[in-house]
Each structure stands twice: as C-alpha cells, then as structure tokens.
Design a protein around this motif. Structure first.
Motif, mmCIF file in Angstrom:
data_model
loop_
_atom_site.group_PDB
_atom_site.id
_atom_site.type_symbol
_atom_site.label_atom_id
_atom_site.label_comp_id
_atom_site.label_asym_id
_atom_site.label_seq_id
_atom_site.Cartn_x
_atom_site.Cartn_y
_atom_site.Cartn_z
ATOM 1 N N ILE A 1 21.696 28.944 -0.002
ATOM 2 C CA ILE A 1 21.388 30.435 0.141
ATOM 3 C C ILE A 1 20.439 30.739 0.860
ATOM 4 C CG2 ILE A 1 21.409 32.459 -1.050
ATOM 5 C CD1 ILE A 1 23.127 31.580 -3.436
ATOM 6 N N PHE A 2 18.953 30.061 0.487
ATOM 7 C CA PHE A 2 17.796 30.453 1.091
ATOM 8 C C PHE A 2 17.734 29.907 2.599
ATOM 9 C CE2 PHE A 2 16.586 30.463 -3.321
ATOM 10 C CZ PHE A 2 15.751 31.601 -3.617
ATOM 11 N N LEU A 3 18.508 29.023 2.900
ATOM 12 C CA LEU A 3 18.298 28.516 4.287
ATOM 13 C C LEU A 3 19.322 29.571 5.339
ATOM 14 C CD1 LEU A 3 18.417 24.638 3.908
ATOM 15 C CD2 LEU A 3 16.500 26.189 4.503
ATOM 16 N N ALA A 4 20.263 30.167 4.351
ATOM 17 C CA ALA A 4 20.939 31.010 5.222
ATOM 18 C C ALA A 4 20.449 32.430 5.565
ATOM 19 C CB ALA A 4 22.461 31.185 4.803
ATOM 20 N N ILE A 5 19.375 32.819 4.971
ATOM 21 C CA ILE A 5 18.853 34.112 5.070
ATOM 22 C C ILE A 5 17.934 33.987 6.370
ATOM 23 C CG2 ILE A 5 17.045 35.485 4.105
ATOM 24 C CD1 ILE A 5 17.616 34.441 1.409
ATOM 25 N N PRO A 6 18.345 34.969 7.458
ATOM 26 C CA PRO A 6 17.585 35.085 8.647
ATOM 27 C C PRO A 6 16.434 35.703 8.732
ATOM 28 C CG PRO A 6 19.550 36.727 8.380
ATOM 29 C CD PRO A 6 19.476 36.085 6.928
ATOM 30 N N ALA A 7 15.916 35.666 9.980
ATOM 31 C CA ALA A 7 14.540 36.191 10.211
ATOM 32 C C ALA A 7 14.433 37.660 9.989
ATOM 33 C CB ALA A 7 14.305 35.793 11.579
ATOM 34 N N PHE A 8 15.675 38.435 10.355
ATOM 35 C CA PHE A 8 15.706 39.965 10.299
ATOM 36 C C PHE A 8 15.699 40.340 8.669
ATOM 37 C CE2 PHE A 8 20.398 39.125 10.294
ATOM 38 C CZ PHE A 8 20.621 39.893 9.160
ATOM 39 N N ALA A 9 16.033 39.400 7.773
ATOM 40 C CA ALA A 9 15.922 39.754 6.407
ATOM 41 C C ALA A 9 14.589 39.540 5.907
ATOM 42 C CB ALA A 9 16.942 38.937 5.676
ATOM 43 N N THR A 10 14.077 38.422 6.406
ATOM 44 C CA THR A 10 12.631 38.262 5.717
ATOM 45 C C THR A 10 11.661 39.008 6.274
ATOM 46 O OG1 THR A 10 12.284 36.376 7.226
ATOM 47 C CG2 THR A 10 13.106 35.673 5.297
ATOM 48 N N ALA A 11 11.859 39.600 7.749
ATOM 49 C CA ALA A 11 11.147 40.318 8.277
ATOM 50 C C ALA A 11 10.342 41.627 7.495
ATOM 51 C CB ALA A 11 11.249 41.022 9.598
ATOM 52 N N PRO A 12 11.293 42.334 6.803
ATOM 53 C CA PRO A 12 10.605 43.229 5.598
ATOM 54 C C PRO A 12 9.907 42.885 4.837
ATOM 55 C CG PRO A 12 13.134 43.655 5.911
ATOM 56 C CD PRO A 12 12.649 42.224 6.538
ATOM 57 N N ALA A 13 9.843 41.489 4.464
ATOM 58 C CA ALA A 13 8.746 41.156 3.418
ATOM 59 C C ALA A 13 7.521 40.847 4.232
ATOM 60 C CB ALA A 13 9.138 39.817 2.889
ATOM 61 N N LEU A 14 7.584 40.460 5.417
ATOM 62 C CA LEU A 14 6.391 40.357 6.178
ATOM 63 C C LEU A 14 5.557 41.400 6.192
ATOM 64 C CD1 LEU A 14 7.433 37.555 8.843
ATOM 65 C CD2 LEU A 14 6.135 37.142 6.806
ATOM 66 N N ILE A 15 6.502 42.494 6.690
ATOM 67 C CA ILE A 15 5.750 43.728 6.797
ATOM 68 C C ILE A 15 5.232 44.394 5.625
ATOM 69 C CG2 ILE A 15 6.170 46.132 7.547
ATOM 70 C CD1 ILE A 15 8.655 44.876 9.301
ATOM 71 N N VAL A 16 5.750 44.344 4.592
ATOM 72 C CA VAL A 16 5.238 44.772 3.301
ATOM 73 C C VAL A 16 4.320 44.111 2.587
ATOM 74 C CG1 VAL A 16 6.086 45.285 0.937
ATOM 75 C CG2 VAL A 16 7.395 45.821 2.667
ATOM 76 N N VAL A 17 4.321 42.720 2.828
ATOM 77 C CA VAL A 17 3.126 41.753 2.637
ATOM 78 C C VAL A 17 1.770 42.281 3.171
ATOM 79 C CG1 VAL A 17 1.949 39.569 2.559
ATOM 80 C CG2 VAL A 17 4.401 40.034 1.637
ATOM 81 N N GLY A 18 1.878 42.583 4.504
ATOM 82 C CA GLY A 18 0.855 43.258 5.366
ATOM 83 C C GLY A 18 0.344 44.467 5.047
ATOM 84 N N PHE A 19 1.248 45.246 4.479
ATOM 85 C CA PHE A 19 0.852 46.543 3.898
ATOM 86 C C PHE A 19 0.060 46.278 2.529
ATOM 87 C CE2 PHE A 19 2.033 49.013 0.039
ATOM 88 C CZ PHE A 19 1.159 49.988 0.080
ATOM 89 N N TYR A 20 0.420 45.280 1.905
ATOM 90 C CA TYR A 20 -0.453 45.129 0.484
ATOM 91 C C TYR A 20 -1.799 44.315 1.281
ATOM 92 C CZ TYR A 20 3.214 45.346 -2.901
ATOM 93 O OH TYR A 20 4.260 45.511 -3.698
ATOM 94 N N MET A 21 -1.745 43.597 2.127
ATOM 95 C CA MET A 21 -3.181 43.023 2.345
ATOM 96 C C MET A 21 -4.232 43.980 3.142
ATOM 97 S SD MET A 21 -1.854 39.270 3.664
ATOM 98 C CE MET A 21 -3.483 38.576 3.365
ATOM 99 N N ILE A 22 -3.645 44.861 4.169
ATOM 100 C CA ILE A 22 -4.328 45.731 4.735
ATOM 101 C C ILE A 22 -4.900 46.710 3.901
ATOM 102 C CG2 ILE A 22 -2.695 47.532 5.306
ATOM 103 C CD1 ILE A 22 -3.924 47.152 8.373
ATOM 104 N N GLY A 23 -4.635 46.832 2.641
ATOM 105 C CA GLY A 23 -5.283 47.665 1.783
ATOM 106 C C GLY A 23 -6.846 47.447 1.635
#
Length: 486
Positions: A367-389
């Motif tokens: 399941i985890f290996l089938a998750i594509p880059a476009f599905a994990t991209a929101p996580a990267l963007i949101v983590v960026g939001f957390y860190m830039i605070g």
C-alpha cells in the motif's frame, strides 16, 4: 515490570493513556513511510528497500529513546534532511548515494561523540538565534518547493527557469512526451485537492491530518484510475496506483541499500562540507524539537533545562548511525511527538507503542509503495508550512541580524541547496558584524565555522585542504579536552 521500568506511577500516567498517546503520535508521523522512500528513490535507491529501512530506522530510534531517556518522543528519518540528502547532495553535487550514506554515518558517529562531551552545546550556542530560526524556515520553503515540483504544479521553463503547470510546456521540455489531462493533468488537480483537504483537516485539529491528507489524495487517485479518469503513463513516470499484492504481505528486502558505504571521498573537503551540513541541521533540529516538545510536556526544570537530555541526544545519535547502515538518511526526533504528549503521553512506553506500530507497518508495504508522488506532495507542502513558521521569531529590525537570516532562507530555495543557504547565512553574518565592529555578536566557534564554509569555495588546493583539516582537529581538541575542564 514495564510499569516500574517506565515509572508510570511516578509520572502520574497509565498504560491506557500511554498506548493512546503512542497511537496518536504514530498517526501523525506515519506519512514518512510513504514520503521518505519517494524522496530518496530519486537518487536511484531501491524504493522497496527504502520503505523497509525507513520503518526499521524509525522503530529502532524510537525504542532507543524509550530505553535511554524514558521520554515519549518518536524518531524517524527527518524531513528536510532527506531532501538535502537526495536533491542537494546526490542530485545537486553529483555525489553517489553510497557516499552520501557514508556522510550520514560519519555524522552520526560525530554526533555520538558530541553527545558524550559538550561540543554540541558549543556549536549550538555559537550560532545566533536568528540564524537558527532562519535554517528551519529556509528548509520549510525548500521542502514546499520540492512538493510543488513533485506534483508538477511548478515545472521547468527555459525563459523564466520555473513556471506554473502547462501540458504544452511539459511536452516541449520532454521530446516525444505525450502528456495530457488524463495522465499528468489529473494528478495536478488531485494534488491541489489534497493540499486543501489537508489544510481543512489541520484547521479542524484532526489527529493525523497529514497522513489522512495523503490517504485521501491517494484514494481519490485510485477512484480516478478505476473509472478511467487517470490513465498510467509509465514513460512519463506515472504508474498504476493499484497496490501489488502478488507477493502477499512479504517485507521488501533491504539488501540493495544495506551497509552500502563508500569511504573513497572521506578525506575530501567536499565530503567534510556535506558531513558538517548534515550535522548542523541535525543538531539544531534535534535540540529545537526536544526543547519545544519538552516545554509542552512540562519536562523542563526551573532553569529551562531538560533532565536526561544526554540520553535523548544519545538515542538520536545512535539512531542516525544505525539508520545510515540500514540505508536511509539522518534519523532524528520528530516534532509530531507533541501530538502524543497532548494526549497524555509522559514516558517511554508511549515511544515503545510507536516503535511497535512502525514494525507492524512493514506488512503494509504494497500500500505504502503504491502511493504516488502527487499524493505525498501535499504532505511536503504542509510540512513546509509548519517549518516556515519559525520566520516569525526572526528579528528583521536590525540589518546585522535580519540580512544574514534572509540570505540563509533565500539561499536554500534559490540555489536548491540547504547547505549553500547555511553558508550564505553564517558567512554573511560574520562579515557584516565584523566590518560594522559588532564584535560582541561574534565568537570563536562561529568564526571557525565561517572560515570552514569559505574554504568550501576554495577547497581545490592542497593548502586549503590542509588548513581545513588543521582547524577542525584543533577545534575538536580544544572543546573536548580543554573547554570541558573549565
């Protein structure tokens, strides 16, 4: 027995509370199981092996935290550090991933030594507070940029370097490509939906918002493929989203990346720069996370210090070293541990629960290996939001403080390199305050670090290489054998 070992009564907690706290922490950071393999596989490393390494490193590191310090803190391969590993070191500098893993391994050993002496405090105290906050903010911007790129929301452009998504431009950039709405187009739409969904979940304080955001985006992608709205385009790197259970629940082999070290570059100045950059970010990320989460949990004493901090740092150092041997980037303490603390977690039993769940997750690899880059991209963007605070904590009113902080943040994003951003910040801080006679802001260690960073740009000559080696050795000897005795 475990009640006595973790001192549940002394910490006024129960097994039920600790278990719930552990599950909560795992839910908030399980996204790393999908994101870390996705990021590091860009270097050519085997994605299945990376999944296994990520789960094992997280389980081992978190268990070390439970045993060494009895704190409810969880560890896993760090966001930002994995991006630095893949995009700055391997793809940016042209270093092989084997050499990069070696740098992480060496950094872990150095951190281990620093955990036994006071060198880490010396470096931490030497770097100005504003620059510390700038590093976190800059990494946040860098990670968000990677998220936008992975989702193709931002693409390359010959005229403006980068541009908004455009199918025609993508087909022009890749000769013979046949991108259309039903392959790359729908993934961009799904990423945008994923960012909005994740944002809504966070606004509603839903536990595990980032993980749920990934799973919902992935679920929408699955539905899109089943109804024909999304059509895999393997030549363009867009694969089927349907999990492959042909091998059952077999755990992917770690052999392709296990203990794959390359020590051939260990004596080069470039290797030293990479190690120091890993070390720099790891030290500040770890200490910052420990202080922040401990403050929330009420672990800090009256002097604002964290009891058993040496055990916590030792766990982090050991986890990084072992993680590198397993085949993943720097393992560090996660700020998401605060979610478990907010649920009442107070002891290492919370960490044990997290470690067990990471181990069990190995069975869900398809399941985890089938998750594509476009599905994990929101996580990267949101983590960026957390860190830039952390940019809110920077004092921009004074140029000698604000300009170096700005250069550090901008440098990371515009040079596509975390280490270069750190160099911009540290070197500019020393030069500006030196030439404006603000000597009180400068200290021996900071000047040494700035000189070492400057040496990065002139490190082709034997003289500079020798000078760097002498400075490093002399500084370590001073702080280990002399400074600690004062």
């Amino acid at each position: 027995m475990y009640m006595n070992f973790f001192k549940l009564k002394e910490n006024n907690t129960t097994v039920k509370t600790e278990v719930i706290a552990g599950i909560t922490t795992f839910m908030t950071m399980a996204y790393i199981l999908a994101v870390n393999p996705d990021i590091l596989s860009a270097t050519g490393m085997d994605k299945g092996a990376l999944f296994t390494a990520t789960a094992l490193a997280a389980a081992f590191g978190t268990l070390c935290m439970a045993v060494f310090a009895n704190y409810p803190f969880a560890l896993a391969p760090g966001m930002g550090l994995n991006a630095f590993f893949a995009f700055s070191v391997v793809l940016g500098m042209g270093i092989s991933w084997e050499v990069a893993l070696t740098a992480v391994f060496i950094e872990g050993l150095i951190f281990l030594i620093m955990s036994l002496f006071n060198v880490r405090e010396a470096i931490f105290d030497a770097i100005p507070t504003n620059l510390k906050h700038a590093v976190g903010a800059g990494i946040g911007l860098f990670i968000a940029f990677i998220g936008f790129q992975n989702a193709n929301i931002v693409i390359k452009d010959n005229a403006t370097k980068v541009a908004m998504f455009d199918i025609n431009k993508m087909n022009m950039l890749f000769e013979g490509a046949q991108f259309n709405f039903n392959n790359v187009g729908i993934t961009v739409v799904l990423t945008i939906v994923g960012v909005l969904v994740t944002g809504i979940l966070i606004a509603k304080n839903i536990k595990g918002s980032v993980l749920w955001g990934i799973l919902i985006t992935y679920g929408l992608g699955l539905i899109s493929e089943l109804v024909g709205l999304y059509v895999p385009y393997i030549e363009g790197g867009l694969y089927s989203l349907i999990p492959n259970f042909s091998n059952g629940l077999a755990i992917p082999s770690i052999a392709p990346i296990f203990f794959k070290f390359d020590f051939s570059q260990i004596l080069t100045p470039q290797f030293f720069t990479i190690v120091f950059a890993f070390l720099f970010v790891d030290v500040f990320d770890t200490l910052g996370t420990l202080i922040g989460v401990s403050s929330k949990a009420g672990f800090l004493n009256k002097e604002g210090k964290l009891p058993k901090v040496k055990g916590a740092l030792l766990a982090d150092a050991v986890a990084t070293t072992v993680g590198a041997a397993l085949g993943t980037s720097t393992t560090t303490t996660y700020v998401e541990s605060a979610s478990g603390v907010s649920e009442g977690g107070k002891t290492g039993l919370t960490a044990v629960v997290v470690a067990v769940l990471f181990t069990v997750s190995l069975l869900l690899s398809p399941i985890f290996l089938a998750i594509p880059a476009f599905a994990t991209a929101p996580a990267l963007i949101v983590v960026g939001f957390y860190m830039i605070g952390s940019i809110n904590k920077i004092d921009f009113s004074e140029a000698g403080e604000g300009i170096p902080a700005f250069l550090a943040i901008a440098g990371m994003a515009f040079t596509y390199s975390i280490s270069d951003g750190i160099v911009f910040g540290v070197v500019s801080y020393v030069i500006i305050n030196l030439l404006t006679a603000n000597f009180k802001k400068l200290n021996f260690m900071l000047i040494v670090v700035a000189v070492l960073f400057l040496g990065k740009f002139f490190a082709e000559t034997i003289f500079v290489q020798f000078t760097i080696a002498v400075i490093v050795i002399a500084t370590i000897i001073y702080y280990v054998f002399f400074k600690n005795k004062k």
